[in-house]
Every structure is written in structure tokens, then in C-alpha cells.
Design an enzyme around this catalytic site. Structure first.
Site, mmCIF file in Angstrom:
data_model
loop_
_atom_site.group_PDB
_atom_site.id
_atom_site.type_symbol
_atom_site.label_atom_id
_atom_site.label_comp_id
_atom_site.label_asym_id
_atom_site.label_seq_id
_atom_site.Cartn_x
_atom_site.Cartn_y
_atom_site.Cartn_z
ATOM 1 N N GLN A 72 0.815 -1.211 0.000
ATOM 2 C CA GLN A 72 0.000 0.000 0.000
ATOM 3 C C GLN A 72 0.851 1.265 0.000
ATOM 4 O O GLN A 72 2.037 1.245 0.296
ATOM 5 C CB GLN A 72 -0.906 0.020 1.237
ATOM 6 C CG GLN A 72 -2.082 -0.927 1.172
ATOM 7 C CD GLN A 72 -3.026 -0.689 2.334
ATOM 8 O OE1 GLN A 72 -3.068 -1.466 3.272
ATOM 9 N NE2 GLN A 72 -3.775 0.392 2.275
ATOM 10 N N HIS A 73 0.197 2.360 -0.355
ATOM 11 C CA HIS A 73 0.657 3.735 -0.139
ATOM 12 C C HIS A 73 1.740 4.250 -1.079
ATOM 13 O O HIS A 73 1.909 5.459 -1.200
ATOM 14 C CB HIS A 73 1.186 3.932 1.285
ATOM 15 C CG HIS A 73 0.277 3.504 2.378
ATOM 16 N ND1 HIS A 73 -0.984 4.012 2.539
ATOM 17 C CD2 HIS A 73 0.464 2.624 3.390
ATOM 18 C CE1 HIS A 73 -1.545 3.469 3.603
ATOM 19 N NE2 HIS A 73 -0.689 2.615 4.136
ATOM 20 N N ASP A 225 -2.284 -4.830 -0.193
ATOM 21 C CA ASP A 225 -1.874 -6.092 0.427
ATOM 22 C C ASP A 225 -2.740 -6.486 1.618
ATOM 23 O O ASP A 225 -3.124 -7.654 1.759
ATOM 24 C CB ASP A 225 -0.398 -6.065 0.811
ATOM 25 C CG ASP A 225 0.022 -4.859 1.635
ATOM 26 O OD1 ASP A 225 -0.848 -4.029 2.018
ATOM 27 O OD2 ASP A 225 1.227 -4.726 1.905
#
Length: 474
Positions: A72-73, A225
Site C-alpha cells: 500500500q501507499h 496487500d
């Protein structure tokens, strides 16, 4: 005899690309592949595609559909010719910590952020990385035409280009998407990126296809994820995952959009159309490896020592903030050991305090997510440290709930594969893949667990002046 179709799931993590090929009806894994990523906090996203190509070589024959789960991110930037502008900044790149603090203040404080996008951004969030880029690399920022997430980039490459797509789960970790309303907050994006408003991927529904590869393989929307792991585990009402990897996470699925102004709980969306309140700590499995190294034993030796001590470790309490903490009120916290006396200064008690301290930190996360739409009835314990005999022996007491330990598996890749199977089937509900369980552990002594958790919270409040029972400064 009819052969079931095959589907594939990709886990593009910080460390590696992992691919599983599964029976679309049962989820049984028939083939696996893996390729490593560089050990860094920023990387050219084309490296992920190279790793995918290596891991999938000879693996995807007969595969009808594929999905991507990704870390992520991260921030992937492309120019107007779809060329990479700069190496992607990953979730664990903390250079944007000051940018996160500034953004929180500029847009009205933590409560305003929680109401707008479900989460209070920290350095891991994409929006903070865009602010850092705007301030430190303005010439590069001027070239950015699109911003993608890691899983978006791989899905886009699978499709051979065209319009990038994402899903609401991964989009909910950017800091400029509202999970509650299902829309981008382009005003926040523009403010963070110095007035620039690059194009963002189209957000697909959970069972909506992204398109096909040049070979005719169906591609699903993919997801982040944590969302993929939750989907692989088939979380039901009352199920809460405690994942013990390098970092530790606590999450479950609920029907209402969380909005935690303390920043302890991130109000993510999940991969099915619901929501995924999640609490994260930076200190999980590495607490055990660091303690084992200090005691001069391996992890099996640490298990033996910890299980030889009594609950409560003779009065020792470890606050295991060995790498700081993720939450806004404890970013620079250091670890500390409390209650030392000559009588309790034994390797056994120290080992036990390390395990209890790590689990109590996760129990505080459990309390936090339960305050945002989840009533926990069972813990699913996954991740590398879930294989520890001491963790399995102590967790039911600390959490005060029954604990299920699934068989170790590539849950992110399996979740992505299950999503691909759902899209391939075209059904209202996803395929019901069975779960393999290694161990079912009954809840431990509730009174002992409550005493351990309260002692941990009391010391945390005393040392760091933070009441984690409310999540606010005391």
C-alpha cells in the site's frame, strides 16, 4: 473429466514478487514463483515489472485470470508520455514525516482528515509523499501527469498501457480518497501537490474486470496487500486478523466506514465493498529477533525461555518501541523495560516480557479497531512470528479470545487470485475457498490477560503521556 480453470494471484511486496497459480474453484495452489526486489525505500517501478516477468516465467500457462495485490501507499509518478518521472517512494520511506504533520495542520487537524478520508495521514501515505515531492523536487513535480499505486502500475503494465485503474481498497490508503463516499478528494490532492492535479486511476468495483492481457487473460481490479490478505482469509463477522510480520497489523471487516481522529485506526476500504479498520505497529516480529540476539539464543531458544517463565514475567514489562511507533502521538518513542528487580532479572522473564510486550501492543490495536465497528470473537494469527511456540502459547491469554492459526500461506497472493477467480466466475458472491487451519487455541485466563494489558497501558501512559484507552493525550 472436467478440469477447473486456473487463476493467478500476484503479491508485489516491499521485498519480492510472489505469484501463486490456483484452481479457480477450490483455491488449491498448483504452482508458485518468486523474484526478489531491491532492499530500499525507493525503487524504479520498472523493477517490479522485471521481477514479475522473472517470477512468472513458465508459470502462467493455462491461466484464465490474474489479479495483483500490492504494497500500500507507494507513490508512482508518470509523465504525459507514461514514462516514470522518479523512483517510486515506498510506504516505509519516512522522508515525508514533516510533510504529514504540515498537511494535518493545514487541512483542519486530525478530526477533519478522519471525516474527509477516513484516516489521519502519516509518512507512509501517498498524499504526504506528493507534498514532499512538491516541496523538494518541484521541477520533477511539474512533469507528473499521473499518480499510481504499486498495484495500479503492475495492473497497467499487464494490460499493456491505456487508462490506469485501481480499486477502492488500495485507493483508501492514499489520503485523497474517501472510502465512505467512494470518491477522490481532488481538492486535497491539489493542495498537497502545490496546486497540481495529476490524473488518477479509475476506481473499479470489487468484481469488475480491468481488461485483458495481450494473450487474452482476464485481469481483475487488484487491491492493496492488507485487503488481499483479508479476502484470502474469508473474514466473517467477529473475525480479526493479527498479522505479525516486520510490522504488526490488526484488522477486520465491517459494514460502516471508520473515521478515527486519533490516527490509531486507518479507515480503509476492503476488497469486497465493505470497510477494513486497521491498526498498525512498527514493532512486531523484530522485537523477538532483537531480544533473542540480546540473550544470545535463536528464536527456538527464545520460545523455550519465554514458556519457562510465569505469566507476567515476574513483574517485568517491556514497551517494545524499538523502531518508534506508527501512530502520530508516538512517532519517536523508544523502547523501555520496567519493573526490574534482582529477583526477576532472568533470561526467562526477559524473553516472556518481550513476547507479552509485543502482543500487548497488538492488543491495544485490537481495542482500537473494536471501537470502530468490529466486535471481536476470534483472532486469526498470521505472519512469521505466528509460528513461534511462545506467541501461540501466550496470545490466547493476552487477547482473551479464541485464537486460530491458519496454515502458513502467501495470503496476499491468494487474495489476489481469489479476486481473479471471482471476476472470471462473474457471480454475485466470490468463490468459497476453504481455509486450512494449523491450530485452534482456546481463550486463555481472562483475568490474567486483563492484568497484563492494563499494566502495559498504565506504563505506556505514564512514560509517554498518552492515554491509549482514549487515544488522546492525557
Amino acid at each position: 473429466m472436467t478440469t477447473a480453470p486456473l487463476v493467478a494471484g500476484v503479491d508485489s511486496s516491499t521485498q519480492s514478487t510472489k505469484i501463486v497459480v490456483c484452481d479457480a474453484l477450490t483455491g488449491a495452489v498448483v504452482r508458485e514463483g518468486r523474484a526478489a526486489h531491491p532492499d530500499t525505500t525507493e525503487v524504479d517501478p520498472r523493477v517490479w515489472w522485471t521481477a514479475f516477468t522473472e517470477a512468472s516465467d513458465g508459470l502462467l500457462d493455462g491461466v484464465r485470470a490474474i489479479g495483483v495485490g500490492g504494497q500500500q501507499h507507494g507513490m508512482v509518478t508518470l509523465d504525459e508520455n507514461d514514462e516514470v518521472v522518479r523512483p517510486a517512494l515506498l510506504w516505509n520511506d519516512t522522508r515525508s514525516a514533516k510533510a504529514a504533520d504540515s498537511l494535518v495542520t493545514e487541512l483542519g487537524g486530525p478530526r477533519a482528515w478522519a471525516e474527509a478520508v477516513g484516516s489521519v495521514p502519516v509518512a507512509s501515505f501517498t498524499v504526504t509523499k506528493l507534498r514532499w515531492m512538491a516541496e523538494h523536487e518541484p521541477e520533477l513535480a511539474d512533469r507528473v501527469a499521473r499518480v499510481l499505486l504499486p498495484h495500479d502500475y503492475l495492473t497497467w503494465r499487464l494490460l499493456g498501457g491505456g487508462e490506469p485503474v485501481t480499486d477502492r481498497g488500495d485507493a483508501s490508503g492514499t489520503g485523497y480518497f474517501s472510502p465512505a463516499k467512494g470518491v477522490y478528494r481532488e481538492d486535497i490532492l491539489s493542495h498537497a501537490f502545490g496546486g497540481r492535479t495529476p490524473q488518477l486511476p479509475r476506481v473499479l468495483g470489487p468484481r469488475e474486470a480491468a481488461g485483458e492481457t495481450k494473450d487474452g487473460v482476464l485481469v481483475s481490479a487488484g487491491t492493496g496487500d492488507n485487503m488481499a490478505a483479508a479476502f484470502a482469509l474469508g473474514l466473517g463477522e467477529g473475525d480479526v486478523v493479527v498479522s505479525l510480520g516486520t510490522s504488526g497489523t490488526v484488522f477486520g471487516v465491517c459494514e460502516t466506514a471508520p473515521a478515527d481522529p486519533t490516527g490509531i485506526v486507518a479507515g480503509f476500504a476492503d476488497a469486497t465493498g465493505k470497510f477494513l479498520p486497521l491498526a498498525c505497529t512498527l514493532n512486531a516480529a523484530r522485537v523477538l529477533t532483537a531480544t533473542a540476539a540480546m540473550l544470545g539464543v535463536d528464536l527456538a531458544g527464545l520460545d523455550r525461555l519465554a514458556l519457562a517463565a510465569e505469566p507476567g514475567a515476574g513483574g517485568l514489562t517491556l514497551l517494545p518501541y524499538l523502531d518508534g511507533e506508527r501512530t502520530p502521538n508516538l512517532p519517536d518513542a523508544a523502547g523501555s523495560l520496567h519493573g526490574l528487580r534482582r529477583a526477576n532479572m532472568t533470561p526467562e522473564n526477559l524473553a516472556r516480557a518481550a513476547v507479552e510486550g509485543m502482543l500487548c501492543g497488538l492488543a491495544a490495536g485490537l481495542d482500537a479497531v473494536q471501537a470502530h465497528g468490529i466486535t471481536a470473537r476470534r483472532i486469526l494469527l498470521i505472519g512469521g512470528a505466528a509460528q513461534s511456540a511462545a506467541v501461540r502459547g501466550i496470545a490466547p491469554t493476552v487477547f482473551g479470545l479464541p485464537v486460530t492459526v491458519p496454515e502458513p500461506a502467501e495470503f496476499v497472493a491468494l487474495g489476489a487470485a481469489r479476486q481473479a477467480a471471482w471476476v472470471l466466475a462473474g457471480t454475485e458472491e466470490p468463490p468459497a475457498w476453504p481455509q486450512n487451519t494449523r491450530q485452534e487455541l482456546a481463550a486463555g485466563d481472562a483475568a490474567v490477560g486483563r492484568e497484563l494489558r492494563n499494566r502495559h497501558l498504565d506504563i505506556r501512559e505514564l512514560v509517554h503521556h498518552v492515554s491509549v484507552r482514549t487515544g488522546e493525550d492525557s
